[in-house]
Write an enzyme that holds these catalytic residues in place. Structure first.
Site, PDB file in Angstrom:
ATOM      1  CG  HIS A 177     -44.091  -1.748 -21.560  1.00 58.73           C
ATOM      2  ND1 HIS A 177     -45.334  -1.163 -21.434  1.00 58.73           N
ATOM      3  CD2 HIS A 177     -43.595  -2.730 -21.389  1.00 58.73           C
ATOM      4  CE1 HIS A 177     -45.977  -2.378 -21.275  1.00 58.73           C
ATOM      5  NE2 HIS A 177     -44.900  -3.516 -21.068  1.00 58.73           N
ATOM      6  CE1 TYR A 215     -47.205  -2.432 -15.729  1.00 63.61           C
ATOM      7  CE2 TYR A 215     -46.590  -1.442 -17.944  1.00 63.61           C
ATOM      8  CZ  TYR A 215     -47.103  -2.392 -17.053  1.00 63.61           C
ATOM      9  OH  TYR A 215     -47.446  -3.614 -17.861  1.00 63.61           O
TER      10      TYR A 215
END
Length: 136
Positions: free
Chosen positions: A60, A124
């Site tokens: 990510h 996140y």
């Protein structure tokens, strides 16, 4: 806000891509070297890493780019250079899990982000690979 020649911009992308066959190779020294490699690629290409993290089988990133940066070129650079350098340094470990030296799945996810959700995306990404949060 950033300034270019005749324009002002603030462009950020949440990018996700996976290890081929979702093999869990992004651990230990491979993960550390991957983060170093990606950081150097971004510095050399003037990409702004806001946040980066991995879980064992995917990556990510929250990445700031300029309007001139082409998404397919950015992804080809990130995935291609990182695969080549990881294979050079960790060929024995990687070849056990993957066939033919291909580290990354050919696909990726990308979404633009805004100031409204930037903090949520950063949090996140920071929590990727945190096993304690997954058990909750």
């Amino acid at each position: 806000m950033k300034h270019g020649r005749g324009y002002v911009y603030d462009i950020y992308y949440h990018i996700v891509w996976c290890v081929k066959y979702r093999r869990e190779i992004l651990v230990g020294n491979i993960k550390d070297d991957f983060i170093d490699i990606i950081t150097n690629i971004c510095i050399n290409n003037n990409y702004e890493i806001v946040e980066i993290n991995t879980d064992k089988d995917h990556v990510h990133m929250l990445l700031g780019l300029s309007p001139q940066d082409s998404i397919p070129v950015v992804m080809k650079t990130l995935k291609g250079v990182s695969a080549r350098l990881l294979n050079q340094k960790h060929s024995a470990e990687i070849s056990k899990a993957l066939y033919g030296g291909h580290i990354w799945s050919p696909s990726y996810y990308i979404a633009t982000t805004s100031d409204n959700v930037m903090d949520n995306i950063k949090a996140y990404i920071k929590n990727q690979g945190n096993e304690d949060l997954k058990k909750g």
